[in-house]
Motif scaffolding. Sequence first.
Motif, PDB file in Angstrom:
ATOM      1  N   THR A  81      -4.944  56.030  69.952  1.00  0.00           N
ATOM      2  CA  THR A  81      -5.520  56.344  68.639  1.00  0.00           C
ATOM      3  C   THR A  81      -6.944  56.879  68.740  1.00  0.00           C
ATOM      4  O   THR A  81      -7.558  56.833  69.791  1.00  0.00           O
ATOM      5  CB  THR A  81      -5.585  55.077  67.735  1.00  0.00           C
ATOM      6  OG1 THR A  81      -6.706  54.263  68.126  1.00  0.00           O
ATOM      7  CG2 THR A  81      -4.326  54.231  67.822  1.00  0.00           C
ATOM      8  N   LEU A 112      -7.652  53.187  62.731  1.00  0.00           N
ATOM      9  CA  LEU A 112      -7.102  53.734  63.968  1.00  0.00           C
ATOM     10  C   LEU A 112      -6.107  54.848  63.616  1.00  0.00           C
ATOM     11  O   LEU A 112      -5.006  54.570  63.130  1.00  0.00           O
ATOM     12  CB  LEU A 112      -6.379  52.631  64.761  1.00  0.00           C
ATOM     13  CG  LEU A 112      -7.165  51.336  65.045  1.00  0.00           C
ATOM     14  CD1 LEU A 112      -6.255  50.278  65.656  1.00  0.00           C
ATOM     15  CD2 LEU A 112      -8.325  51.616  65.986  1.00  0.00           C
ATOM     16  N   PRO A 152     -10.201  55.620  67.257  1.00  0.00           N
ATOM     17  CA  PRO A 152     -10.699  54.462  66.513  1.00  0.00           C
ATOM     18  C   PRO A 152     -12.041  54.704  65.821  1.00  0.00           C
ATOM     19  O   PRO A 152     -12.869  55.485  66.304  1.00  0.00           O
ATOM     20  CB  PRO A 152     -10.859  53.405  67.619  1.00  0.00           C
ATOM     21  CG  PRO A 152     -11.112  54.178  68.860  1.00  0.00           C
ATOM     22  CD  PRO A 152     -10.507  55.543  68.698  1.00  0.00           C
TER      23      PRO A 152
END
Length: 289
Positions: free
Chosen positions: A180, A206, A182
């Motif tokens: 991801t 995320l 973040p």
Amino acid sequence: MLNLTSPAVVRALLLKYGIRPKRRLGQNFLINPGVLEKIIAAANLAAGDTVVEIGPGVGTLTRRLAETAGKVVAVEVDRALVGLLKETLSGYANIFLVEGDALKVGLDALVAAAGGAFPYKVVANLPYYLSTSLLTRLLRGDFKVSLLVIMVQKEVALRLVARPGTKEYGALSVLVRYKTEPELVAVVSRGSFFPAPEVDSAVVRLAVRSSPPVAVPDEELFFRVVRAAFAKRRKTLVNALAASALGLSREVGALVLARAGVDPQQRGETLTLEEFAAVTRSLAAEQEE
Ligand code: SAM
């Protein structure tokens, strides 16, 4: 309609249903409307979105999600709360309430059963005890999730967004950054919950990547290298790899690192995602020889 961010209302509701907040299930209910709106804004919801909420509690966040998304699938493990939720969520036709354990249920199957849209978003104020295990399950599993907006313990949030070379940077930080993009949305004080927990929290966003940011020949091997590097944080990388379950001698380990362009005297906690990927590629090539 009941104001669920009022501690007096929440207290009265719990009393009515004979419920005492259970610490072991992390039952600290959000009572700060400003934080609630920050979570909603971070989720960036549209009418076509389906949202899965883990642990709806008394339904505070669930209602706001239902007002902004197309469909909400809410999974609550506590049967007593499910009874209460039937009252606080009545009148919302787009909420699909499920009694179940988020660590066990198949979220994709629930979304499909609810007639929801894929990929879906996960938005939750997570109970502390399961935040890292659930997040690992969601990121390692093959769930069709596009975005997670989660409230976790502040210390965990700092690990999720940590950069190499910091004390918070660990195997979970690498997994999160691999899967991801973040972002820390807000730090939330303990007074924003009823009852107040012993630690502060934070909201993290995320955004799940559509493809990995670095090339690795084998994800399982990549995560084994990462775990090995952090298992012995005080050791140099070459010693950490030698001491790990990867079964590398110091000599082979040094060769693998040299071929990856990584200094064997470095500590694992300083490696970037690209360097971990380079070590994995070099190790995979070595294993093939
Ligand atoms: N969403 C509510 C809010 O923001 O006020 C409640 C959040 S509270 C921190 C966590 C919730 O997760 C509780 O309602 C708890 O019962 C529920 N929960 C705990 N373990 C769970 C599990 N394994 N699966 C689903 N829900 C769980």
